[in-house]
Scaffold this motif. Structure first.
Motif, short mmCIF file in Angstrom:
data_model
loop_
_atom_site.label_atom_id
_atom_site.label_comp_id
_atom_site.label_asym_id
_atom_site.label_seq_id
_atom_site.Cartn_x
_atom_site.Cartn_y
_atom_site.Cartn_z
N VAL A 94 42.38 28.57 49.07
CA VAL A 94 43.47 29.54 49.22
C VAL A 94 42.52 30.24 50.32
O VAL A 94 41.90 31.00 50.18
CB VAL A 94 43.01 30.71 47.41
CG1 VAL A 94 43.35 29.85 45.99
CG2 VAL A 94 41.38 31.40 47.52
N THR A 120 44.66 33.84 49.76
CA THR A 120 45.40 35.47 49.90
C THR A 120 45.39 34.93 48.40
O THR A 120 45.61 34.36 47.61
CB THR A 120 46.83 35.46 50.70
OG1 THR A 120 47.42 33.98 49.80
CG2 THR A 120 46.72 34.79 52.36
N LEU A 121 45.67 36.75 47.97
CA LEU A 121 45.61 36.75 46.04
C LEU A 121 47.09 35.64 46.19
O LEU A 121 47.06 35.79 44.53
CB LEU A 121 45.90 37.57 46.26
CG LEU A 121 44.65 39.71 46.19
CD1 LEU A 121 45.03 40.42 46.45
CD2 LEU A 121 43.30 38.63 44.55
N SER A 122 47.98 35.57 46.54
CA SER A 122 49.15 35.45 46.10
C SER A 122 48.80 33.57 45.92
O SER A 122 50.16 33.03 44.25
CB SER A 122 50.26 35.23 46.79
OG SER A 122 49.84 34.60 48.38
N GLU A 123 48.01 33.33 46.23
CA GLU A 123 47.53 31.81 45.70
C GLU A 123 46.57 31.59 44.85
O GLU A 123 46.72 30.83 44.19
CB GLU A 123 46.93 31.17 47.08
CG GLU A 123 47.65 30.83 48.27
CD GLU A 123 47.14 30.60 49.60
OE1 GLU A 123 47.59 29.73 50.65
OE2 GLU A 123 46.10 31.42 50.21
N ASP A 161 45.22 31.34 40.85
CA ASP A 161 46.42 30.80 39.82
C ASP A 161 45.96 32.04 38.14
O ASP A 161 45.61 31.70 37.44
CB ASP A 161 46.04 30.07 39.12
CG ASP A 161 46.73 28.39 38.36
OD1 ASP A 161 47.52 29.22 38.20
OD2 ASP A 161 45.85 28.35 37.57
N ILE A 199 47.12 36.28 38.00
CA ILE A 199 47.11 37.51 37.99
C ILE A 199 46.43 38.46 37.84
O ILE A 199 46.11 38.77 36.49
CB ILE A 199 48.87 37.86 38.36
CG1 ILE A 199 49.59 37.93 37.33
CG2 ILE A 199 49.69 37.14 39.72
CD1 ILE A 199 50.78 38.01 36.91
N SER A 225 41.67 45.82 40.56
CA SER A 225 41.63 44.85 42.51
C SER A 225 40.53 44.62 42.71
O SER A 225 40.47 43.37 43.46
CB SER A 225 42.31 45.97 42.52
OG SER A 225 42.02 45.51 43.97
N GLN A 237 39.81 40.86 43.53
CA GLN A 237 39.07 40.01 45.17
C GLN A 237 38.02 39.50 44.83
O GLN A 237 37.98 38.37 45.74
CB GLN A 237 38.84 41.33 45.70
CG GLN A 237 40.04 42.76 45.86
CD GLN A 237 40.88 41.91 47.43
OE1 GLN A 237 40.54 41.18 48.29
NE2 GLN A 237 42.08 41.75 47.46
N LEU A 244 38.92 35.54 43.99
CA LEU A 244 39.69 34.86 45.38
C LEU A 244 37.91 34.48 46.41
O LEU A 244 39.05 33.59 46.73
CB LEU A 244 40.57 36.52 46.48
CG LEU A 244 40.79 35.57 47.84
CD1 LEU A 244 41.64 34.56 47.13
CD2 LEU A 244 41.54 36.71 48.47
N ASN A 249 40.51 27.30 41.41
CA ASN A 249 41.34 27.83 41.46
C ASN A 249 42.43 27.27 40.16
O ASN A 249 43.59 27.20 39.78
CB ASN A 249 42.16 27.97 42.64
CG ASN A 249 43.17 28.60 43.09
OD1 ASN A 249 43.18 30.17 42.04
ND2 ASN A 249 44.56 28.73 43.80
N LYS A 285 43.34 29.02 36.33
CA LYS A 285 43.30 30.85 35.27
C LYS A 285 42.43 30.23 34.35
O LYS A 285 41.72 31.55 33.95
CB LYS A 285 44.81 30.45 34.62
CG LYS A 285 44.59 32.09 34.15
CD LYS A 285 45.74 31.82 32.76
CE LYS A 285 47.05 32.05 33.75
NZ LYS A 285 48.28 32.51 33.57
#
Length: 449
Positions: free
Chosen positions: A386, A388-391, A393, A395, A412, A416, A419, A429, A431
């Protein structure tokens, strides 16, 4: 495009007008280079040109120019003209239409651009442009002092033609350029940028830097450029800049130039903005400079952590300890912070710099780490699961639900850290795995509360 241009000439001739291809298209054809635009000169007045063709645009009627659209291609058709005195060393106060081609050609800047070709292919060359091309010479038409006084943009165009075509500047033309360098202050910064971009994007960017320094032109631009290059002599140019042309992306050439000045990214940004570079262009150049600074800071920090006093009571660090500093983790963290593209761009320009180091050069510790980046940086990026944060698994809402805690800065921070853990390979990666890792952070947080 050339076929359409010939059709346009043919129609003007069929209606009893003179018509010729002129300027850059003639020069490039004679030099066997690709022709980008076909410009046409004629003794027909603008109104007569507009009557002849069904699709025209009155681009600059005051100066005799009409754009003719033919088969979807735009051609500038300009009436033969001569020009009066120039306003602020840039534009003629007025033009007078004339019937003689040579009068039109003699107002042009350089002999290579003061030629015409008729429909039969006959070259009209009253100022020996072909001879100058054969001798690889940039020469002003007529009196070079008058040419530069008329239009100060010609100062930069002169250098641009010389470097992009690999020509020399004729002595009288060069002396006049030096004498009139101060007139560059009358040229808009946007036009300065366009010429500089064409120079650095060409085949001989290093020669462009040499001529810019020899002429000291950039000292006289409208807005003062406060960066070290302005004060340099040609001897100050780092040797590795000779390899600028090896960088295919012109923006990376600019990045390497500013890098060579060892200037701050803030100063580089201000200079580029004065030169009217776009935000999109700055987003390529400035992060590379920031990455260089960041890497220095991270390596310094890593080396500082490994320092031990030796018997002489000064700081020492064995080469074996450099390897345990995990430069791969520094590099992967950089990929997250600056993005993969910026790292790849940095590798490209750093490769140019380090290619000039002799094989027997003794490297300091920091340079040794940079060499490791150059050797392994691409591989390390490719193995990152990975970036970026969008990658991830997972949120922020997953963390809120799992811990049943109110939102706050901790979310946040956890994201980070997760990540980095996923990027470094410390956690899968997935959940469930990420949430287990987050539980460790939660325990650490509890200890500090």
């Amino acid at each position: 495009m050339e076929k359409s241009a010939n059709q346009l000439l043919d129609k003007l001739l069929a209606n009893q007008y003179e018509a010729y291809l002129v300027g850059g298209c003639v020069r490039d054809r004679l030099m066997h280079k690709p022709v980008q635009d076909f410009d046409i000169a004629t003794n027909a007045l603008p109104e007569q040109v507009m009557e002849l063709f069904s699709h025209t645009i009155p681009t600059g009627l005051k100066h005799g120019t009409v754009t003719v659209m033919l088969e979807g291609v735009a051609f500038e058709v300009t009436t033969f003209r001569k020009e009066s005195a120039y306003e602020e060393h840039r534009r003629p106060q007025q033009v007078e239409f004339v019937s003689d081609l040579q009068e039109d050609l003699q107002r042009r800047d350089f002999t290579m651009n003061a030629m015409a070709i008729d429909l039969k292919g006959t070259v009209i060359d009253p100022f020996d442009g072909q001879i100058d091309i054969a001798q690889k010479l940039v020469r002003c038409v007529g009196n070079p002092n008058e040419r530069f006084e008329e239009d100060a943009l010609r100062l930069l165009r002169c250098i641009r033609f010389a470097v992009n075509y690999g020509f020399r500047i004729e002595q009288a033309t060069w002396e006049a350029l030096l004498q009139h360098a101060h007139l560059l202050k009358f040229v808009a910064m946007e036009r300065v940028r366009v010429e500089l971009e064409k120079m650095l994007a060409g085949d001989n960017p290093y020669q462009a830097l040499e001529l810019l320094l020899d002429s000291q032109l950039l000292k006289y631009v409208k807005l003062e450029l406060q960066f070290p290059f302005i004060k340099w002599k040609t001897a100050d140019l780092p040797v590795y800049l000779r390899k600028l042309s090896q960088l295919d992306n012109p923006l990376l050439r600019w990045a390497l130039l500013f890098y060579s000045m060892q200037t701050t990214s803030d100063k580089a940004s201000r200079a580029l903005k004065k030169l009217t570079f776009s935000s999109k262009q700055l987003k390529v150049i400035i992060p590379i400079l920031n990455l260089e600074i960041w890497l220095h800071e991270q390596i310094d920090h890593a080396l500082q952590a490994k320092r031990t006093p030796d018997k002489n009571d000064h700081v020492a660090l064995s080469s074996s300890r450099v390897s345990v500093d995990r430069p791969d983790l520094i590099w992967k963290q950089a990929a997250i912070q600056f993005g993969k593209d910026t790292l790849l761009d940095w590798l490209s320009i750093k490769q140019i710099e380090f290619s000039e180091l002799a094989s027997n050069t003794s490297l300091d510790l920091k340079q040794s780490v940079f060499i490791v980046f150059l050797r392994s940086g691409n591989e390390w990026i490719s193995e990152m699961p990975v970036e970026t944060l969008s990658e991830l698994d997972l949120i922020g809402s997953d963390l809120l639900t799992h811990f049943d805690m109110p939102a706050g800065p901790w979310v946040s921070e956890f994201l980070q850290r997760l990540l980095l853990d996923a990027a470094f390979g410390n956690a899968r990666n997935q959940k469930n795995h990420l949430l287990k890792r987050a539980e460790i952070y939660r325990k650490e947080l509890n200890k500090h509360e």
